[in-house]
Design a protein around this motif. Structure first.
Motif, short mmCIF file in Angstrom:
data_model
loop_
_atom_site.label_atom_id
_atom_site.label_comp_id
_atom_site.label_asym_id
_atom_site.label_seq_id
_atom_site.Cartn_x
_atom_site.Cartn_y
_atom_site.Cartn_z
N SER A 1 -2.62 -9.77 -4.66
CA SER A 1 -1.30 -9.28 -4.03
C SER A 1 -1.28 -8.27 -2.78
CB SER A 1 -0.21 -9.87 -5.22
OG SER A 1 1.74 -8.80 -3.90
N THR A 2 -0.86 -8.32 -2.03
CA THR A 2 -0.87 -6.97 -1.21
C THR A 2 0.41 -6.24 -1.20
OG1 THR A 2 -0.11 -8.85 0.22
CG2 THR A 2 -2.77 -7.91 0.47
N GLY A 3 1.56 -6.92 -1.42
CA GLY A 3 2.86 -6.76 -2.44
C GLY A 3 2.49 -4.64 -2.72
N LEU A 4 4.11 -4.57 -2.10
CA LEU A 4 3.46 -2.43 -3.16
C LEU A 4 5.27 -2.35 -4.15
CD1 LEU A 4 2.77 -0.84 -0.02
CD2 LEU A 4 1.68 -1.75 -2.25
N THR A 5 5.57 -1.85 -5.27
CA THR A 5 6.06 -1.63 -6.09
C THR A 5 6.92 -0.93 -5.12
OG1 THR A 5 5.61 0.88 -6.30
CG2 THR A 5 4.75 -0.88 -7.53
N GLU A 6 8.51 -1.02 -5.14
CA GLU A 6 10.25 -0.07 -4.29
C GLU A 6 9.97 1.40 -4.58
OE1 GLU A 6 14.73 -0.32 -3.72
OE2 GLU A 6 13.34 -2.32 -3.96
N ASP A 7 9.29 2.24 -5.48
CA ASP A 7 9.13 3.06 -5.12
C ASP A 7 8.25 3.63 -4.16
OD1 ASP A 7 11.05 3.44 -7.68
OD2 ASP A 7 9.00 4.18 -8.94
N ILE A 8 6.65 2.52 -4.41
CA ILE A 8 5.77 3.16 -3.01
C ILE A 8 6.77 3.18 -2.00
CG2 ILE A 8 4.00 2.57 -2.23
CD1 ILE A 8 2.91 2.44 -5.24
#
Length: 1038
Positions: free
Chosen positions: A621-628
């Motif tokens: 997945s190319t998604g990221l956590t909301e914190d980042i």
């Protein structure tokens, strides 16, 4: 009154000075030029002639001036200039003596008393005046000798004996400069005579011809200048505006006896010439009817390159990256890089099959990478020869970029460990504009490689074209003068002169870290290739070449006559190398398969498996956590440096960014920021280059902040994201596309763990870099099994800006895609989308949302292999209120969407949909606005193709099957003969097995990409929208 007198004296001294020097100004080198050139940046030295004198005698010591007004002195002076007899004798003597250089205190003679004793005083004064012409002559002669020395330093190369054939002048001019002493009668140019030849002259500090002597007879001065500048080496350097560098070169070529070689060095040179010569002869014997672009006529190139590498290795270099044209390439591979001979000989066997994917390339285009021990320095050295196309000089910026990258990754900030050597042909060096573009990158902070050694193989011919018809400059190397690179011309039939020049070139690069050019003036023994007949067009030249004794034979005879080697030793050296070639030839017959990957110029150890395959065929997945996302967004909307004042308008931009982050939304600039920032966190170096990329052409990026109160104080917030992040490089380039794109391609070759992007100012500007796109980026992997992950950002969109700033020419990129429009791939294959990417030659996308742009940038690095990525980026969408993406579409588990399907009311009742519009990019927003205005949200579905190539057959098949009753229409804002239509239509027809027609809604065919009239632009746009939403538009066409 005292101040008046001092001012008057000062003006008098100025006038005296002008009078003294007016004659000297008529000479080839003026006195003022001499002092200015000689005195800058060096300690003061005792001089015979000084332009500026210090007058220390007090006014009181000049009683005849006491109480005299400045006007009176000036009047006397002007009267004396008109007629010396019109003033008193004492004034006449004073003005004469001052004009001769005497201080005022000495120049003054008291008025003569009317007595007998005055006769001796008169005689003494008269002798002072009469002696002056001898002093003037001495000064003038010394200045003349200085001018003569300078003339040889500037123009001596014009009469150097550079052509080994003795039929052409290397500078295309047979005349001798007037200030070069080719015969004694030319001494008159300097006001000297034959009788002056044995006079001794003091030497200026700007020459080293004296060695330990400070004065020489004129005859010896001229002889030594001839030896230094007019033999087999021609030195061009006096245009360099740095005195230290000029002095360094003077010392290297003027010092008496400096060009000496030991017997061991001479034997090494002979052995290298043997290898160079016999290699070509071996190929000619074995494959006489094959093109190989041999080195005959410039065999000295091999020892020349090895000398440069030896000296550079001695100075600490351990990695040399080379670029060269096809002539002599096989010889360089064999005898410089030390490629196995059997691998080279295999390339001549037409029966062998290639074991690698791709189509391969001819043998004289292939590159190589090899690490070995340098036998002269006993140090490890890595040599890389970059593969290249036939397009001469196109590899120049690629080599520069790869060199810069290797320096960057090993922390070599001064170019002491990694260097580049570029080889050129004479016609291409003078004729190809990319040479100029590359030179202009040489000293730019983000592009410098801290000096390149350029070696020109000057055949004195370009294919069949005489150099007198091929260039306007005297030499093919004159382009190098623009960057103050010294140019060393050398007769290639004098191997020792060549070796000396190459040593000096390597030392120059090591000392000053600037470019240098070695011009090997040679000839081409055969035609353009071995099958070509040169006598058609150069009969006289080739008659002389047929008579020309090979350089190996000449040099061997010289060394035998000197007793350095004997004939049996020489013949043994030849036999030894011939045996090596024969044994390698025998081994080559055992080879059954050609492995192109053995010729890689940029291996990526550890990235692939041992047999060169990807370690997986999946992409996370190319998604990221909301914190980042939030953290990157907060840095992107702030100034991470204290006491840093930014522009008020930029403050508003950052405030808007902060509000977007607060609302969990990104626009285009923020999406790019988050893609870059997250990759930096993962240790991926990012380099963004192009014209005005720091701010962005459309003022949206602002990756470099400028303090409004402190000049040149900048801040790059992207480098303040994480404590141990990878570095981010963003750099405005020179106004060049060809050179800069080639440079970035080379940079991307060095490592797979970097995201290298080049952004065109406008998309259509890429066409001046078309050679890099056509010859390297598109077919690079097929030709050379060389993957490359470079990203091209090409602003594109029809927005009424005229024909030049609208189209990035997507049709050209799509035409060069290697997928088959008539063959439906196996859609059931596991990891179908990844396999498609692996098989394609490049990826072409046109994102319609910031989120998808974010994902495709991250996917570029997370893929287990590398492919070039072409992105058609927006202009108006950068600030379009609907072009926003919510954080939810960027969280873990999300991916790049190759197709974005209709998700409105039409998708809820697909059977009722009467038309399915397929589109890509910005036109989607025009279509949705028009659909809403016409209240057709249930009748017309709009699906976006985000990834055009590889074509998303699988997803589009599902989308078309979802709307069984809908007409299919491709809608684009580009003209029909441009854009995507010709690429999409046959593939879409293949997808649906030609069960339905694919209609077109867009602009009519046109020669220009767009209209220059805003009203016409809007009319065309409305017409295509009318066609798209008129459900009867295609009835009569069925």
């Amino acid at each position: 009154m005292t101040l008046e007198i001092e001012g008057s004296c000062e003006r008098l001294r100025t006038k005296m000075f002008h009078l003294r020097t007016c004659a000297a100004k008529l000479r080839p080198l003026t006195a003022s030029q001499t002092v200015k050139t000689f005195s800058q940046n060096r300690p003061a030295a005792a001089r015979t002639f000084q332009q500026i004198r210090c007058y220390t005698a007090p006014v009181a010591a000049e009683p005849f001036l006491s109480g005299t007004s400045s006007n009176y002195v000036e009047e006397m002076y002007y009267a004396w200039l008109e007629n010396p007899k019109s003033v008193h004798k004492s004034w006449d003597i004073f003005f004469r003596n001052t004009n001769a250089g005497a201080p005022p205190g000495s120049a003054y003679q008291s008025p003569l008393p009317l007595s007998r004793g005055s006769l001796s005083t008169i005689a003494r004064a008269q002798s002072l005046v009469e002696a002056q012409p001898n002093v003037d002559k001495l000064v003038e002669d010394h200045l003349a000798v200085q001018s003569l020395i300078r003339a040889y330093q500037i123009r001596g190369h014009h009469v150097a004996q550079l052509d080994p054939l003795g039929i052409l002048d290397a500078d295309l001019d047979s005349s001798v400069p007037a200030d070069i002493i080719s015969s004694t009668d030319k001494l008159g140019f300097y006001g000297l005579h034959e009788s002056d030849l044995d006079k001794v002259f003091h030497l200026p500090t700007t020459t080293f011809i004296g060695g330990k002597e400070s004065a020489l007879p004129l005859r010896e001065i001229i002889r030594r200048l001839e030896m230094a500048y007019c033999q087999h080496i021609g030195v061009e350097f006096m245009f360099i505006n740095d005195l230290e560098q000029c002095q360094w070169i003077r010392e290297k070529f003027e010092t008496p006896g400096i060009m000496q070689f030991t017997n061991e060095e001479k034997r090494t040179l002979l052995a290298r010439l043997v290898r160079s010569t016999r290699f070509e002869e071996f190929l000619q014997r074995k494959w006489s009817s094959e093109k190989r672009f041999g080195l005959e006529g410039c065999e000295v190139l091999i020892p020349a390159l090895k000398t440069i590498i030896d000296k550079s290795s001695e100075n600490g270099v351990d990695y040399v990256i080379m670029g060269m044209p096809h002539r002599g390439r096989l010889n360089v591979l064999a005898n410089v890089i030390r490629k196995e001979l059997e691998q080279i000989f295999c390339q001549f066997d037409s029966k062998l099959e290639a074991a690698d994917e791709g189509s391969g390339d001819v043998k004289y285009h292939l590159g190589m990478y090899h690490r070995r021990i340098n036998r002269v320095t006993d140090r490890n050295i890595t040599l890389s020869l970059v593969a290249n196309p036939s397009h001469l000089e196109a590899a120049d910026p690629v080599v520069m970029g790869k060199t810069k990258a290797e320096q960057f990754y090993c922390g070599d900030t001064e170019g002491k460990k990694v260097m580049s050597i570029l080889l050129h042909g004479d016609a291409a060096f003078a004729g190809q504009g990319i040479v100029y573009e590359t030179f202009h990158l040489s000293d730019l902070p983000s592009y410098t490689t801290h000096g390149t050694v350029h070696v020109v193989v000057n055949n004195q011919i370009g294919f069949t074209t005489d150099p007198r018809m091929a260039r306007s400059s005297p030499y093919p190397t004159d382009v190098a003068r623009v960057v103050n690179a010294p140019i060393f011309h050398v007769n290639s039939d004098d191997p020792e002169a060549v070796m000396y020049v190459c040593n000096v070139a390597a030392e120059w690069r090591s000392t000053f870290h600037k470019d240098v050019v070695v011009d090997l003036v040679c000839y081409r023994r055969n035609g353009h290739n071995e099958m070509d007949e040169p006598m058609f067009t150069q009969p006289l030249m080739y008659k002389q070449i047929r008579k020309q004794k090979p350089v190996l034979q000449k040099y061997a005879e010289l060394l035998v006559s000197q007793g350095v080697v004997n004939q049996p030793e020489y013949e043994e050296e030849i036999s030894k190398y011939d045996k090596i070639c024969e044994e390698a030839f025998a081994r080559s017959k055992d080879e059954k398969i050609l492995h192109i990957k053995h010729w890689l110029d940029s291996p990526w150890p550890g990235f692939f498996t041992l047999d060169g395959q990807p370690r997986s065929m999946s992409c996370p997945s190319t998604g990221l956590t909301e914190d980042i996302l939030t953290h990157i967004g907060s840095v992107a909307s702030s100034v991470p440096v204290e006491n840093f004042t930014i522009h008020g308008g930029l403050s508003r931009i950052l405030k808007t960014r902060g509000e977007l982050v607060k609302n969990r939304t990104v626009d285009w600039a923020l999406a790019e920021y988050m893609a870059f920032g997250s990759l930096l966190k993962e240790g991926i170096h990012i380099r963004l280059s192009g014209q005005d990329v720091e701010r962005g052409t459309f003022s949206h990026r602002h990756h470099v902040l400028h303090d409004q109160n402190v000049d040149k104080r900048t801040c790059i917030p992207m480098n303040h994201l994480w404590p141990s992040q990878a570095p981010y490089t963003v750099c405005n380039s020179s106004l060049s596309e060809y050179g800069v794109l080639g440079f970035e391609l080379g940079f991307a070759m060095a490592s797979p763990n970097a995201l290298v992007l080049w952004e065109a100012q406008f998309g259509d500007f890429h066409n001046t870099a078309q050679c890099i796109i056509d010859q390297f980026i598109c077919p690079g992997q097929a030709k050379w099994v060389r993957q490359n992950g470079i990203v091209l950002l090409l602003p594109h969109g029809m927005e009424g800006m005229g024909p030049e700033h609208s189209s990035a020419r997507p049709e050209r990129f799509l035409q060069m895609c290697n997928d088959d429009p008539d063959v439906l791939p196996n859609l059931e294959e596991a990891n179908f989308d990844i396999n498609q990417l692996y098989d394609c030659n490049w990826v072409v996308v046109n994102c319609s949302t910031p989120g998808n742009f974010f994902h495709v940038l991250r996917r570029q690095i997370l893929l287990p292999f590398r492919k070039p990525l072409i992105i058609f980026t927006p202009k108006s969408l950068l600030r379009h209120p609907e072009a926003r993406t919510n954080f939810d579409e960027m969280l873990p588990g999300t991916h790049f969407q190759r197709v974005i399907p209709e998700n409105g009311p039409a998708s809820q009742n697909p059977e009722k949909v009467k038309r399915l519009l397929l589109c890509t990019g910005k036109v989607y927003y025009d279509l949705t606005r028009e659909r809403a205005a016409r209240n057709m949200v249930e009748e017309v579905a709009i699906t976006r193709i985000e990834q055009l190539s590889p074509f998303p057959f699988d997803l589009l098949l599902k989308e078309v099957q979802k709307y069984p009753n809908a007409e299919l229409a491709w809608c684009q804002e580009e003209h029909k003969n441009q854009g995507y239509y010709d690429y999409v239509k046959p593939r879409l027809r293949t997808t649906i097995n030609r069960s339905r027609p694919v209609w077109y809604a867009g602009r009519d065919p046109a020669a220009a990409p767009a209209t220059g009239n805003k009203k016409t632009h809007l009319t065309e746009l409305q017409r295509l929208l009318d066609t798209a939403f008129n459900l009867d538009a295609f009835k009569n066409l069925a």
